[in-house]
Design a protein around this motif. Structure first.
Motif, PDB file in Angstrom:
ATOM      1  N   CYS A 120       0.713  -1.138  -0.153  1.00 39.65           N
ATOM      2  CA  CYS A 120      -0.091  -0.261  -0.124  1.00 39.65           C
ATOM      3  C   CYS A 120       0.914   1.284   0.080  1.00 39.65           C
ATOM      4  O   CYS A 120       1.637   1.345   0.808  1.00 39.65           O
ATOM      5  N   THR A 149      -0.040   4.417   0.727  1.00 40.31           N
ATOM      6  CA  THR A 149      -0.343   5.268   1.871  1.00 40.31           C
ATOM      7  C   THR A 149       0.791   5.001   3.205  1.00 40.31           C
ATOM      8  O   THR A 149       1.020   5.859   3.662  1.00 40.31           O
ATOM      9  N   CYS A 150       0.541   3.586   3.501  1.00 40.18           N
ATOM     10  CA  CYS A 150       1.174   3.462   4.802  1.00 40.18           C
ATOM     11  C   CYS A 150       2.446   2.382   4.444  1.00 40.18           C
ATOM     12  O   CYS A 150       3.200   1.945   5.369  1.00 40.18           O
ATOM     13  N   CYS A 163      -4.876   2.056   8.241  1.00 39.40           N
ATOM     14  CA  CYS A 163      -4.529   2.926   7.149  1.00 39.40           C
ATOM     15  C   CYS A 163      -5.949   3.027   6.387  1.00 39.40           C
ATOM     16  O   CYS A 163      -6.521   1.937   5.963  1.00 39.40           O
ATOM     17  N   THR A 170      -6.373   3.823   3.316  1.00 36.89           N
ATOM     18  CA  THR A 170      -6.614   3.332   1.871  1.00 36.89           C
ATOM     19  C   THR A 170      -6.617   1.814   1.884  1.00 36.89           C
ATOM     20  O   THR A 170      -7.204   1.267   0.719  1.00 36.89           O
ATOM     21  N   CYS A 171      -5.790   1.101   2.632  1.00 37.18           N
ATOM     22  CA  CYS A 171      -5.718  -0.368   2.629  1.00 37.18           C
ATOM     23  C   CYS A 171      -6.637  -1.259   3.858  1.00 37.18           C
ATOM     24  O   CYS A 171      -6.683  -2.073   3.833  1.00 37.18           O
TER      25      CYS A 171
END
Ligand SMILES: [Zn+2]
Ligand SMILES: [Zn+2]
Length: 403
Positions: free
Chosen positions: A183, A185-186, A236, A238-239
């Motif tokens: 991911c 984002t994280c 997170c 996003t995921c």
């Protein structure tokens, strides 16, 4: 110390107590023997020292109700109960060598745990190899090393369609792939940026827990952290905490020269990225190779059929033939038969090792229509060529007629 000691050793015999002795009787027997055999009281007496170790080992197991139960179960299971079990395993035990040679149970119940337990040494490790993480600290350590830590990325398979030339000569192709990836984002941690995951309190980061069933403990993925060993409090966005998202990637891969239709090529490290910095998986590309309008392929050789006239075959000629890398001149000797194959070295498939050849097969093209002039010349030629081209056939036909 070997894990098979556990099956072979008679701990009750070592302490001189019956198998149904209670905890108090075991403790009493141990104290008495330990006092008698203590090295301080028997300096230089190796026999006493050996006995002292046996007694201590026996007490360590028999004084712990859980381990005593496992010991009893193991000896029942493998039929090694009673004194004098040093002869090894009873006949018919699976895996026992032809000579009745005992083997190490660590191999039977999972190599990693057994090896770890042996390597670590010490009494607490005896059970590690056989009974899994729950039974002994040594086993748990061995297992947690295997289960936690960065995970390797998945292998990914995709397809690529190549032209004939690309397959023969090799090509660099862009491949667009949809696959799970770390991911963005994280960065794969699963935790909201600014926060970080912490060690799972249930499995202490091992990713596995153990469940007892009789004498055996089975390890299974930890339910609290789903086997990752880490717990995310603030996932997170996003995921949703998984650390993995589906991503479209375009990667450029070099397809080596000489691949065949249907071949599966492995490209190490080009698969899905690993988790938490683990190594990437492998990419497998199944190649489809288009047919060529002129060339065929036999292994590393290319094939080509070239029509020639009767005059060229009879008189000889020099042909200009195409290859995948420019043209070459090919000498056709006078008197070349139709169907003869001529070899152009090194103009085939350049895969591993020596490049293949181009195999040129000449075929005499017979004109379908003749002009009156051509017909006249060929009739003259026929009269001139009075030699029978098929004497054996003629003889056979004659022979058949006479019979
Ligand atoms: Zn856990
Ligand atoms: Zn994420």
């Amino acid at each position: 110390m070997s894990t098979r000691d556990f099956i072979e050793k008679d701990y009750y015999g070592a302490l001189g107590v019956p198998q149904d002795a209670d905890a108090a009787a075991i403790k009493k027997a141990y104290r008495k023997l330990a006092t008698e055999l203590h090295p301080d009281k028997n300096p230089g007496n190796t026999e006493a020292e050996t006995r002292f170790k046996e007694v201590s080992e026996a007490y360590d197991v028999l004084s712990d109700p859980k381990r005593r139960g496992e010991y009893d179960d193991a000896r029942r299971l493998f039929g090694a109960g009673g004194a004098g079990a040093r002869a090894g395993f009873p006949g018919g035990f699976p895996g026992a060598g032809p000579g009745g040679q005992p083997f190490d149970l660590g191999d039977l119940f999972g190599g990693a745990g057994g090896a770890g337990a042996r390597g670590a040494g010490g009494l607490g490790d005896i059970l590690g190899g056989i009974f899994g993480a729950g039974a002994a600290a040594g086993g748990a350590r061995a297992r947690s090393q295997a289960a936690s830590g960065p995970a390797r990325g998945q292998d990914v398979e995709t397809e690529a369609t190549l032209s004939f030339d690309e397959a023969v000569l090799g090509v660099t192709v862009p491949l667009r792939m949809q696959s799970p990836g770390s991911c963005p984002t994280c960065a794969g941690s699963g935790a909201r940026p600014g926060t970080s995951p912490h060690t799972c309190p249930v499995c202490h980061g091992a990713g596995v827990t153990s469940r007892s069933q009789g004498a055996f403990a089975f390890s299974e993925p930890c339910r609290n952290c789903r086997g990752s060993g880490q717990v995310v409090d603030d996932p997170c966005p996003t995921c949703a905490g998984s650390g993995i998202t589906s991503q479209t990637r375009t990667i450029t891969v070099r397809i080596p020269a000489g691949v065949k239709d249907g071949q599966r090529i492995r490209l190490p490290g080009k698969g899905a990225p690993g988790r938490r910095g683990g190594p990437a998986g492998d990419l497998f590309v199944v190649v489809h190779v288009a047919e060529h309008s002129l060339f065929g392929r036999k292994g590393d050789n290319l094939t080509l059929t070239v029509p020639i006239t009767f005059a060229e075959a009879a008189l000889g000629t020099t042909l200009t033939v195409p290859t995948l890398q420019g043209t070459v001149s090919l000498k056709v000797p006078a008197g070349t038969a139709s169907g003869r194959t001529l070899r152009v070295r090194g103009r085939g498939v350049s895969g591993k090792g020596r490049p293949g050849d181009l195999l040129v097969t000449v075929e005499i093209a017979v004109p379908v229509r003749l002009t009156p002039g051509q017909r006249k010349v060929i009739e003259q030629l026929a009269e001139e060529m009075d030699e029978d081209p098929r004497p054996q056939i003629t003889a056979a036909v004659r022979g058949g007629g006479e019979a």
